[in-house]
Design an enzyme around this catalytic site. Sequence first.
Site, PDB file in Angstrom:
ATOM      1  N   ARG A 112       0.819  -1.216   0.000  1.00 14.05           N
ATOM      2  CA  ARG A 112       0.000   0.000   0.000  1.00 14.05           C
ATOM      3  C   ARG A 112       0.853   1.268   0.000  1.00 14.05           C
ATOM      4  O   ARG A 112       0.648   2.181  -0.802  1.00 14.05           O
ATOM      5  CB  ARG A 112      -0.899  -0.014   1.248  1.00 14.05           C
ATOM      6  N   ARG A 190      -2.311  -8.346  10.223  1.00 21.63           N
ATOM      7  CA  ARG A 190      -1.699  -8.094   8.929  1.00 21.63           C
ATOM      8  C   ARG A 190      -0.190  -7.980   9.083  1.00 21.63           C
ATOM      9  O   ARG A 190       0.291  -7.492  10.100  1.00 21.63           O
ATOM     10  CB  ARG A 190      -2.231  -6.783   8.320  1.00 21.63           C
ATOM     11  N   ASP A 309     -13.807   6.388   1.246  1.00 26.79           N
ATOM     12  CA  ASP A 309     -14.333   5.761   2.460  1.00 26.79           C
ATOM     13  C   ASP A 309     -15.167   6.724   3.297  1.00 26.79           C
ATOM     14  O   ASP A 309     -15.993   6.282   4.102  1.00 26.79           O
ATOM     15  CB  ASP A 309     -13.181   5.225   3.322  1.00 26.79           C
ATOM     16  N   ALA A 322     -10.418   0.892  -2.397  1.00 31.49           N
ATOM     17  CA  ALA A 322      -9.531   1.888  -2.993  1.00 31.49           C
ATOM     18  C   ALA A 322      -9.928   2.137  -4.446  1.00 31.49           C
ATOM     19  O   ALA A 322      -9.918   3.286  -4.919  1.00 31.49           O
ATOM     20  CB  ALA A 322      -8.086   1.417  -2.896  1.00 31.49           C
TER      21      ALA A 322
END
Length: 448
Positions: A112, A190, A309, A322
Amino acid sequence: MPELSKLPPSGIKVIIVGAGFGGLCAAIECNRKGHEVILLEKVKQLKPLGDVISFSSNSGHIFERWEGVVDELDPIVHKSTGLDFHDWMGNFATRQEWGDEKQWGRRINGHRGQIHDVVYQHAKARGVDIRLGQTVTDYFETDTEAGVVSNGEKLVADCVFAAEGVKSAGRKIVLGTEDPPKPSGYAVYRSWFNSDDLAKNERTKHLVVNGDTHTGWIGEDKHFLAASVKGGKEFSWVLTHKDDGDIEEDWQFPGNKNEVKKHLVGWAPVVHDIVDATPPDRLFDYKLVFRDPLPTFLSPKARICLIGDAAHPFLPTSIQGASQSMEDGVTLAITLEKAGKADVPLALRAYEAIRYGRVHRAQMTGVTTREQWHKADWNEIWKDTKVLHLKRDAWLLDFDAETHAYEVVDDVLKDLRQGKPVKTDTPPEPEQKNGVQSVIATEVDQLA
Ligand SMILES: Cc1cc2nc3c(=O)[nH]c(=O)nc-3n(C[C@H](O)[C@H](O)[C@H](O)COP(=O)(O)OP(=O)(O)OC[C@H]3O[C@@H](n4cnc5c(N)ncnc54)[C@H](O)[C@@H]3O)c2cc1C
């Protein structure tokens, strides 16, 4: 540096709040269409943080129009051709190949922070006025302009896009009341790290020594996805699990390997080895929050709009948040171009009309994919393992937001000018009427 295409100046001034993928894309697209942009971001220095993010073919078209960007991305993006599914004990179930989708466009999966940096550098190269360390504390609008208060300073433009993410304060201007994010009932561990240790382990080396791989293990109420990148040199994994703790809503909340392993009792040794190989400082726990769908993305005078978002948060299992935030910016830049400076509120209304149905339909896919995996009946799955495959809908993925917006914008503006009700684009199918509301409400109710 390739020549950067740009339409002549439109005279339209736009303030964008938030430099995530939604805000950055909107800034680049407005710049491409000749609008003047100020992009305000509260973070003082953008660091390449985070882990894996996937952009589907619908946003691949957007990256491709930004001169030089896909060449910059190529060395850092994931290159496997399919996803290998297993049950939680490690029995191979099926492989989903992506080859059939090539004609729909480019998929971009990678780190990202690294992808964000490439996009950020492109926005800078285009000359977008990006101001870091700017915290917006208020929004305002009149019949003729809109603006924000940032670091105590009043800034004014023709319109404002609030792209502040899921915790958006800008939603208050649409709702008129506070609307705190709700827990989704799930959280994700994550991680992203160098794969050297995995390459030395007999059980894990196949994941990293022969180029990029993408692998999933599916169990009751949880799934573990792992991907290697850069020819296997780097590795990321995510474990989506029920959120039974009281963790903070913070991207960087540190995870705890022992806690991760409690979720994996009875799971395949290879999954445990991956967790064991994870450097503790590279493990994060992230609570997945949600918001109820909004009746509108626009402020009362339609000079301020929510995008990304802030308007419509996505669960990671939709693999679309995204991409959808990027489609918002593409659409807005075009509705502004076509409506012109004299008709800015109409342009924002056209944005909402074009985006509302499609984005909410896309939002539902996050819940359905997760339920398809977490509630799987393995006796049934072994009869047809393809039911594990991610749903790949042409309406969602074989879609180019720029082409589409140019196709529909004139009719939408005409209908709005004539006061006609405008059909929202790609409405939910009949059996899904009120589906977003009810699916999301169910999801949130389960937590109460
Ligand atoms: C764990 C996880 C995994 C995901 N994986 C995927 C994936 O693989 N594929 C995918 O498509 N989507 C994924 N998503 C969803 C995706 O990350 C989001 O939908 C997308 O990043 C939204 O972008 P945004 O620009 O709207 O918001 P954000 O990325 O949240 O950006 C908002 C920006 O606004 C800034 N800001 C906030 N308030 C202010 C203020 N008052 N003043 C100034 N600046 C402000 C913030 O600092 C931030 O930079 C995932 C989400 C999560 C939670």
